[in-house]
Motif scaffolding. Structure first.
Motif, short mmCIF file in Angstrom:
data_model
loop_
_atom_site.label_atom_id
_atom_site.label_comp_id
_atom_site.label_asym_id
_atom_site.label_seq_id
_atom_site.Cartn_x
_atom_site.Cartn_y
_atom_site.Cartn_z
N VAL A 147 8.29 -0.11 35.41
CA VAL A 147 7.21 -0.37 36.36
C VAL A 147 6.67 0.93 36.92
O VAL A 147 5.44 1.12 37.04
N ALA A 148 7.55 1.87 37.26
CA ALA A 148 7.10 3.16 37.78
C ALA A 148 6.27 3.90 36.74
O ALA A 148 5.24 4.51 37.07
N THR A 179 4.53 2.52 34.30
CA THR A 179 3.26 1.80 34.14
C THR A 179 2.31 2.12 35.28
O THR A 179 1.10 2.34 35.07
N VAL A 180 2.83 2.16 36.51
CA VAL A 180 1.99 2.49 37.66
C VAL A 180 1.41 3.89 37.53
O VAL A 180 0.23 4.14 37.82
N LYS A 181 2.23 4.82 37.07
CA LYS A 181 1.76 6.19 36.89
C LYS A 181 0.63 6.26 35.88
O LYS A 181 -0.38 6.95 36.09
N LYS A 182 0.78 5.54 34.76
CA LYS A 182 -0.27 5.53 33.75
C LYS A 182 -1.54 4.88 34.26
O LYS A 182 -2.66 5.35 34.01
N LEU A 183 -1.39 3.77 35.00
CA LEU A 183 -2.57 3.08 35.53
C LEU A 183 -3.31 3.94 36.55
O LEU A 183 -4.55 3.96 36.57
N MET A 184 -2.57 4.65 37.38
CA MET A 184 -3.21 5.52 38.36
C MET A 184 -4.00 6.63 37.67
O MET A 184 -5.10 7.00 38.11
#
Length: 271
Positions: free
Chosen positions: A152-153, A155-160
């Motif tokens: 999840v961390a 994925t969040v980094k990539k989305l940001m």
């Protein structure tokens, strides 16, 4: 003995078996039945150390046809274990040969989980059977939680990063951004394709110069001569050596012709 079933892509534990009396194919049968029920629309790719035996086992009891007719079913042997099998098994079940598995799905995720479980050997040696099973399950749940948290961390980094890039694009386009939002995808693709074609038409389509071609041919001939000379030193006075000498003589002749042709085309600035 504990046997666990993991997601091959992310090594997240899905099922745990407390095996008694050694490893048996019936546990693999249960995994297949569970996979057919859980992944009806996605298919099941199952890595098993003795996938060849499991395939024959399913075929012998008439189960293979019903599985194939129900879902996409692929059996493979993990990359580390497949080399203990014969060439036939390696060609049929190696994850490096099966289409769709890629290079990262080696099927060895369960070995990484085992390295985590090894920390519990001392803890569970003197426990009762029930407490041992409970501790192992709790430990694997914590392992899954930590893996999911990292995913999840990530994925969040990539989305940001993607959102930040979109913000920059939106700021650069200015008023054209609203026009882009209302435009259909096919129109965007056609316009980009047309732009690329115009750029290609503008590009120079001149064939490579003769000098460049000659340089490549001369380089190839020189490399061939060096390679033949290397083999000739290892086989002096043999039939192969005589053949290599004739081939080298012919290659030298071609090389001299190409050099003369190249020198005739070149001006002093070429050198």
């Amino acid at each position: 003995m504990i046997v666990h079933v993991d997601c091959a892509a992310h090594a997240i534990v899905q099922r745990v078996y407390d095996v008694k009396g050694g490893e048996r194919l019936m546990y693999a049968d249960d995994v297949v039945a569970w996979g057919m029920d859980s992944f009806k629309k996605r298919g099941l790719v199952l890595g098993y150390d003795v996938a060849c035996k499991e395939l024959n086992h399913l075929d012998f009891y008439g189960l293979l046809r019903s599985i194939i007719d129900t879902i996409l079913f692929i059996l493979f042997i993990p990359a580390m274990h497949v080399y203990a099998h014969g060439k036939d098994c390696q060609s049929l079940f190696s994850p490096r040969f099966l289409m769709g598995l890629g290079l990262t799905m080696d099927g060895e995720g369960h070995e990484r989980v085992n390295s985590w479980l090894a920390r519990m050997i001392g803890l569970t040696q003197r426990e009762t059977h029930e407490n041992r099973r409970l501790d192992i399950v709790l430990f694997l749940e914590f392992y899954n939680w930590s893996k999911v948290r990292k995913l999840v961390a990530w994925t969040v980094k990539k989305l940001m990063a993607v959102f930040a890039g979109l913000a920059e694009v939106k700021a650069a386009l200015g008023l054209q951004w609203r026009r882009l939002e209302t435009t259909s995808y096919s129109v965007v693709v056609e316009s980009v394709t047309g732009l690329r074609q115009r750029l290609v038409d503008r590009a120079s389509k001149e064939p490579p110069s003769t000098k460049d071609d000659l340089r490549l041919q001369i380089d190839h001939l020189a490399r061939s001569i060096v390679l033949m000379d290397k083999h000739l030193r290892g086989a002096p006075g043999t039939k192969m050596g005589n053949r290599l000498k004739k081939a080298m003589t012919s290659t030298f002749t071609d090389l001299y012709k190409k050099l003369d042709e190249f020198n005739g085309l070149c001006t002093p600035s070429c050198f």
